[in-house]
Write a protein that holds these residues in place. Structure first.
Motif, PDB file in Angstrom:
ATOM      1  N   LEU A   1     -15.760 -12.234  -7.007  1.00 43.08           N
ATOM      2  CA  LEU A   1     -14.558 -12.000  -7.803  1.00 43.08           C
ATOM      3  C   LEU A   1     -14.027 -10.590  -7.607  1.00 43.08           C
ATOM      4  O   LEU A   1     -12.809 -10.380  -7.636  1.00 43.08           O
ATOM      5  N   THR A   2     -14.915  -9.621  -7.417  1.00 41.16           N
ATOM      6  CA  THR A   2     -14.435  -8.270  -7.106  1.00 41.16           C
ATOM      7  C   THR A   2     -13.701  -8.252  -5.766  1.00 41.16           C
ATOM      8  O   THR A   2     -12.765  -7.462  -5.573  1.00 41.16           O
ATOM      9  N   LYS A   3     -14.089  -9.134  -4.847  1.00 42.84           N
ATOM     10  CA  LYS A   3     -13.420  -9.171  -3.531  1.00 42.84           C
ATOM     11  C   LYS A   3     -12.029  -9.788  -3.633  1.00 42.84           C
ATOM     12  O   LYS A   3     -11.179  -9.525  -2.774  1.00 42.84           O
ATOM     13  N   ALA A   4     -11.797 -10.589  -4.670  1.00 42.29           N
ATOM     14  CA  ALA A   4     -10.420 -11.060  -4.899  1.00 42.29           C
ATOM     15  C   ALA A   4      -9.520  -9.874  -5.231  1.00 42.29           C
ATOM     16  O   ALA A   4      -8.366  -9.816  -4.805  1.00 42.29           O
ATOM     17  N   GLY A   5     -10.057  -8.912  -5.995  1.00 40.02           N
ATOM     18  CA  GLY A   5      -9.304  -7.691  -6.247  1.00 40.02           C
ATOM     19  C   GLY A   5      -9.115  -6.867  -4.985  1.00 40.02           C
ATOM     20  O   GLY A   5      -8.034  -6.318  -4.738  1.00 40.02           O
ATOM     21  N   VAL A   6     -10.171  -6.777  -4.169  1.00 43.96           N
ATOM     22  CA  VAL A   6     -10.076  -6.038  -2.906  1.00 43.96           C
ATOM     23  C   VAL A   6      -9.046  -6.690  -1.989  1.00 43.96           C
ATOM     24  O   VAL A   6      -8.314  -5.998  -1.269  1.00 43.96           O
ATOM     25  N   LEU A   7      -8.960  -8.026  -2.007  1.00 44.66           N
ATOM     26  CA  LEU A   7      -7.959  -8.725  -1.198  1.00 44.66           C
ATOM     27  C   LEU A   7      -6.554  -8.227  -1.538  1.00 44.66           C
ATOM     28  O   LEU A   7      -5.742  -7.953  -0.643  1.00 44.66           O
ATOM     29  N   GLY A   8      -6.255  -8.101  -2.823  1.00 44.32           N
ATOM     30  CA  GLY A   8      -4.942  -7.610  -3.226  1.00 44.32           C
ATOM     31  C   GLY A   8      -4.693  -6.189  -2.761  1.00 44.32           C
ATOM     32  O   GLY A   8      -3.583  -5.848  -2.317  1.00 44.32           O
ATOM     33  N   ILE A   9      -5.718  -5.345  -2.845  1.00 44.18           N
ATOM     34  CA  ILE A   9      -5.578  -3.964  -2.373  1.00 44.18           C
ATOM     35  C   ILE A   9      -5.340  -3.950  -0.866  1.00 44.18           C
ATOM     36  O   ILE A   9      -4.544  -3.147  -0.355  1.00 44.18           O
ATOM     37  N   LEU A  10      -6.008  -4.825  -0.144  1.00 43.24           N
ATOM     38  CA  LEU A  10      -5.791  -4.944   1.305  1.00 43.24           C
ATOM     39  C   LEU A  10      -4.349  -5.337   1.612  1.00 43.24           C
ATOM     40  O   LEU A  10      -3.722  -4.786   2.521  1.00 43.24           O
ATOM     41  N   ILE A  11      -3.821  -6.308   0.860  1.00 44.71           N
ATOM     42  CA  ILE A  11      -2.453  -6.772   1.101  1.00 44.71           C
ATOM     43  C   ILE A  11      -1.460  -5.627   0.898  1.00 44.71           C
ATOM     44  O   ILE A  11      -0.577  -5.385   1.727  1.00 44.71           O
ATOM     45  N   VAL A  12      -1.624  -4.896  -0.221  1.00 45.16           N
ATOM     46  CA  VAL A  12      -0.713  -3.786  -0.496  1.00 45.16           C
ATOM     47  C   VAL A  12      -0.826  -2.714   0.585  1.00 45.16           C
ATOM     48  O   VAL A  12       0.180  -2.197   1.090  1.00 45.16           O
ATOM     49  N   SER A  13      -2.056  -2.372   0.968  1.00 42.95           N
ATOM     50  CA  SER A  13      -2.271  -1.257   1.892  1.00 42.95           C
ATOM     51  C   SER A  13      -1.920  -1.607   3.326  1.00 42.95           C
ATOM     52  O   SER A  13      -1.401  -0.766   4.059  1.00 42.95           O
ATOM     53  N   CYS A  14      -2.213  -2.830   3.757  1.00 41.33           N
ATOM     54  CA  CYS A  14      -2.015  -3.207   5.162  1.00 41.33           C
ATOM     55  C   CYS A  14      -0.626  -3.765   5.442  1.00 41.33           C
ATOM     56  O   CYS A  14      -0.212  -3.797   6.608  1.00 41.33           O
ATOM     57  N   TYR A  15       0.078  -4.207   4.416  1.00 39.78           N
ATOM     58  CA  TYR A  15       1.399  -4.790   4.631  1.00 39.78           C
ATOM     59  C   TYR A  15       2.519  -3.912   4.085  1.00 39.78           C
ATOM     60  O   TYR A  15       3.553  -3.755   4.727  1.00 39.78           O
ATOM     61  N   MET A  16       2.320  -3.333   2.904  1.00 37.34           N
ATOM     62  CA  MET A  16       3.369  -2.501   2.325  1.00 37.34           C
ATOM     63  C   MET A  16       3.308  -1.060   2.815  1.00 37.34           C
ATOM     64  O   MET A  16       4.339  -0.415   2.997  1.00 37.34           O
ATOM     65  N   PHE A  17       2.092  -0.544   3.008  1.00 43.31           N
ATOM     66  CA  PHE A  17       1.933   0.882   3.323  1.00 43.31           C
ATOM     67  C   PHE A  17       1.063   1.097   4.561  1.00 43.31           C
ATOM     68  O   PHE A  17       0.233   2.000   4.595  1.00 43.31           O
ATOM     69  N   TYR A  18       1.264   0.283   5.569  1.00 41.98           N
ATOM     70  CA  TYR A  18       0.497   0.412   6.808  1.00 41.98           C
ATOM     71  C   TYR A  18       0.808   1.755   7.474  1.00 41.98           C
ATOM     72  O   TYR A  18       1.970   2.082   7.735  1.00 41.98           O
ATOM     73  N   GLY A  19      -0.218   2.551   7.706  1.00 43.06           N
ATOM     74  CA  GLY A  19      -0.030   3.851   8.336  1.00 43.06           C
ATOM     75  C   GLY A  19       0.589   4.899   7.440  1.00 43.06           C
ATOM     76  O   GLY A  19       0.970   5.973   7.911  1.00 43.06           O
ATOM     77  N   ASP A  20       0.678   4.631   6.136  1.00 42.86           N
ATOM     78  CA  ASP A  20       1.285   5.562   5.194  1.00 42.86           C
ATOM     79  C   ASP A  20       0.218   6.566   4.724  1.00 42.86           C
ATOM     80  O   ASP A  20      -0.702   6.203   3.992  1.00 42.86           O
ATOM     81  N   LYS A  21       0.348   7.832   5.124  1.00 42.07           N
ATOM     82  CA  LYS A  21      -0.696   8.810   4.835  1.00 42.07           C
ATOM     83  C   LYS A  21      -0.767   9.206   3.361  1.00 42.07           C
ATOM     84  O   LYS A  21      -1.871   9.370   2.826  1.00 42.07           O
ATOM     85  N   PRO A  22       0.351   9.376   2.645  1.00 41.68           N
ATOM     86  CA  PRO A  22       0.224   9.658   1.202  1.00 41.68           C
ATOM     87  C   PRO A  22      -0.513   8.547   0.451  1.00 41.68           C
ATOM     88  O   PRO A  22      -1.362   8.822  -0.399  1.00 41.68           O
ATOM     89  N   TRP A  23      -0.180   7.288   0.776  1.00 40.17           N
ATOM     90  CA  TRP A  23      -0.879   6.166   0.130  1.00 40.17           C
ATOM     91  C   TRP A  23      -2.358   6.172   0.513  1.00 40.17           C
ATOM     92  O   TRP A  23      -3.239   5.989  -0.339  1.00 40.17           O
ATOM     93  N   GLY A  24      -2.645   6.372   1.798  1.00 33.41           N
ATOM     94  CA  GLY A  24      -4.032   6.406   2.247  1.00 33.41           C
ATOM     95  C   GLY A  24      -4.823   7.524   1.599  1.00 33.41           C
ATOM     96  O   GLY A  24      -5.991   7.339   1.239  1.00 33.41           O
ATOM     97  N   SER A  25      -4.206   8.680   1.423  1.00 30.32           N
ATOM     98  CA  SER A  25      -4.899   9.811   0.794  1.00 30.32           C
ATOM     99  C   SER A  25      -5.214   9.515  -0.666  1.00 30.32           C
ATOM    100  O   SER A  25      -6.310   9.832  -1.156  1.00 30.32           O
TER     101      SER A  25
END
Length: 679
Positions: A245-269
């Motif tokens: 169930l914690t990985k369901a939360g990680v899935l959402g974080i992956l979607i936001v980070s890899c699709y909305m902010f791919y290569g975005d350094k402020p978000w990554g930091s």
């Protein structure tokens, strides 16, 4: 063949209802039926992974925006891992729940949650993800409250509060995102966000979505439910809460980070900061803990931190993020499989002696070689020991940090990473030594534990734990044949098309980081755990809880904030807003409008008031023998005017207007619902 999407998601939910009805008649038949459902679900997920690669299914006009499912390597693998974990925990549950009440309820929500979890991992739009994510959150609440003890209900209350607040913030983020780019389809997010001219709005939407998913993942500072829920939930449920169930939360974080902010350094930091805090904070909490399942729960928080660091490195490295992509997925998978083993072993301990405190369970595992070996597989895996699966994924994430650069801040991040790995080795050593090496300080207890060496677990539970534990060293010994191929199969979901350079897992450069962490773990265990956390009492070392009782984020900040501070501030603000318009009206009437005083002659009264006033005037003069200073009839006339003035004041007030608006909205909603059902 696309109907498989519907089957793998809704089949367990249908099975839950049928199983509940069967359980009303026969508990044993219900158990066999539940086993059949989860085993067949695992087979169906395996078939879907093979047959549905690249396929999608859109069910329009369902829940407004429709349900959208898709199959690729990442989605299919995690759906398969979820089905595998449910299968093993369900087999283990037969013995674990033998003496529990409300088993029918548990099996019902267990299977419904399975369907919802698979729905989350197969979702192809954030709207579909949200729907199944919320179903999963509400149905899994029952796991935490299962035994209905006071501490269980309080932990369940915390879990539900975090889930509800996180869900509301997540929904707000979806509203903002849809308003900005016009879609919630996961495959279209990257293009939509890239075309958006309002980067700030995307950050706000992304932060809301991150909040909702991070609450379920157990990331700092939203981790407060993890250390509370796991110790009170049944062990099979704890394995699923922590592992999947914690990985369901990680899935959402992956979607936001890899699709909305791919290569975005402020978000990554930003994500890196939260990852480091979660990773290190969870490890520190686990070192302090003296409760078996609480230690494993804090360990889950720490491992989620490792995964968040991997996701952050994906954003920071951009197109050169192959190591981070593979490390992130593999550590997600490894943590799920490792916690499956460790929590089932903890369940064996609890179902035999109904204790979890290390001082009470000390020595339970002596003369139990099977349990010893199973726990050791999980402990070595999560500690990052070479030849076990956790070492591979931690090495990849570590190498991605090193690859990014050698600036002082990233040297600091690398050392926090290594120290957190060392703390992991320290607290797992603490658990292993307490369970399987040391003797209990009470010789009678130790004799009772030793007498259980042949009857502490049945064959079904041995099968579930043994098969789950065997997977861990197999993955670690043959990483290029197993883990590399699984990582390549899943990498497309995270935007990686090529493999990148090959990592020599057992070369000196790779092994060195793992050995540094293990060395730190040995030092921490010998010179911190065995001294500061194990003081001598009556000549015997005991495990002491050194964590300050007041240092609890939930009781220190969150509960006072939600129960007292926010309501008080809200009441104050709303009272000001409500009275502001009313005060303005009064001031205008007393100044500019110059309201006249209530006149002496106030008009006619109703006949009943005239009769009552006349009687009171006669009573005051004749029967009480006193002069009548003021006419009761005139007083009634003045009261009539005052009531009229008060009603006029209320009708002009803000609160009255808001009340009327609310009533009007309820009428409109009721009409729309009736119209909908009628047509």
């Amino acid at each position: 063949m696309k109907s498989l999407f519907v089957i793998v998601v809704f089949y367990p939910m249908l099975g839950a209802i049928l199983g509940y009805l069967i359980g009303r008649k026969s508990k044993e038949a219900r158990n066999y039926f539940a086993d059949f459902v989860v085993i067949s679900e695992f087979c169906l997920m395996l078939l879907a992974l093979v047959k549905l690669q690249g396929e999608e299914l859109f069910l329009d006009e369902i829940c407004g925006m429709g349900l959208h499912f898709a199959m690729n390597g990442f989605r299919g693998l995690y759906g398969l891992i979820a089905a595998f974990m449910w299968m093993m925990t369900m087999i283990f549950s037969r013995e674990y729940f033998a003496h529990y009440r409300n088993r029918n309820r548990y099996y019902l929500f267990q299977l419904v949650t399975l369907g919802a979890t698979v729905g989350v991992f197969l979702s192809a739009s954030l709207y579909t993800t949200f729907l199944f994510f919320e179903i999963m959150s509400f149905t899994s609440y029952v796991w935490v409250a299962q035994d209905e003890r006071k501490e269980s209900l309080r932990a369940a209350e915390t879990y539900l509060a975090v889930a509800v607040i996180g869900g509301m913030v997540l929904l707000m983020g979806l509203f903002l995102l849809y308003n900005e780019i016009g879609t919630l389809e996961i495959a279209e997010l990257a293009q939509g966000c890239e075309a958006s001219p309002h980067r700030t709005r995307l950050y706000v939407a992304g932060a809301c979505i991150l909040f909702g998913f991070a609450a379920k993942a157990g990331a700092f500072p939203l981790h407060i439910w993890l250390p509370k829920a796991h110790p009170v939930a049944p062990a099979p449920a704890s394995a699923l809460l922590s592992g999947i169930l914690t990985k369901a939360g990680v899935l959402g974080i992956l979607i936001v980070s890899c699709y909305m902010f791919y290569g975005d350094k402020p978000w990554g930091s930003m994500l890196l900061l939260f990852g480091v805090l979660t990773m290190f904070g969870g490890a520190v909490l686990a070192v302090f803990s003296v409760d078996l399942k609480r230690t494993l729960a804090c360990s889950s928080m720490s491992q989620i931190g490792f995964i968040l660091v991997g996701i952050a490195m994906q954003c920071l490295l951009g197109e050169e993020n192959a190591l981070a992509v593979h490390g992130t997925f593999l550590h997600m998978m490894n943590h799920s499989l490792i916690k499956l083993v460790l929590f089932m072993v903890a369940g064996v301990v609890f179902m035999n002696i109904h204790e979890l405190n290390l001082n009470e369970i000390r020595g339970f595992g002596r003369h139990k070689p099977f349990l010893n070996l199973a726990f050791l597989m999980g402990a070595l895996g999560i500690s990052g020991m070479p030849l076990w699966n956790g070492y591979i994924s931690k090495t990849l994430i570590h190498e991605s940090i090193v690859e990014y650069g050698s600036s002082p801040e990233f040297v600091f991040v690398e050392w926090i990473f290594l120290i957190s790995g060392g703390l992991t080795a320290a607290y797992m050593t603490k658990l292993y030594v307490a369970l399987f090496v040391e003797r209990n300080t009470d010789e009678k207890k130790q004799a009772r534990y030793d007498a259980m060496s042949s009857s502490y677990m049945n064959a079904q539970s041995r099968f579930a734990i043994g098969v789950s534990a065997l997977v861990l060293p197999v993955l670690g010994i043959f990483p290029t044949l197993t883990m590399d191929r699984l990582a390549q199969l899943s990498q497309g979901f995270m935007g990686l098309s090529e493999y990148g350079h090959h990592v020599h897992y057992f070369g000196w450069e790779s092994v060195r980081g793992g050995l540094i962490s293990l060395a730190i773990g040995v030092v921490v265990y010998l010179f911190v755990v065995r001294t500061f956390f194990m003081p001598r009492r009556n000549g015997v070392r005991v495990y002491a809880d050194r964590w300050p009782a007041w240092m609890d984020l939930e009781n220190l900040i969150y509960r006072p904030l939600i129960q007292y501070i926010l309501p008080t501030v809200g009441q104050f603000v709303c009272r000001i807003g409500d009275s502001l318009v009313d005060t303005l009206v009064v001031v205008l009437r007393k100044t500019i409008y110059n309201d006249r005083k209530i006149p002496y002659r106030t008009g006619r009264l109703p006949k009943a008031d005239v009769l009552f006033g006349t009687f009171m005037d006669w009573y005051a003069v004749r029967l009480r023998h006193r002069d009548q200073a003021v006419s009761y009839r005139r007083s009634l006339r003045r009261r009539k005017v005052e009531r009229k003035e008060s009603r006029l004041m209320i009708r002009r007030s803000l609160s009255y207007g808001m009340q009327m608006v609310g009533i009007g909205m309820l009428i409109v909603v009721g009409y729309l619902l009736l119209y909908r059902f009628a047509h």
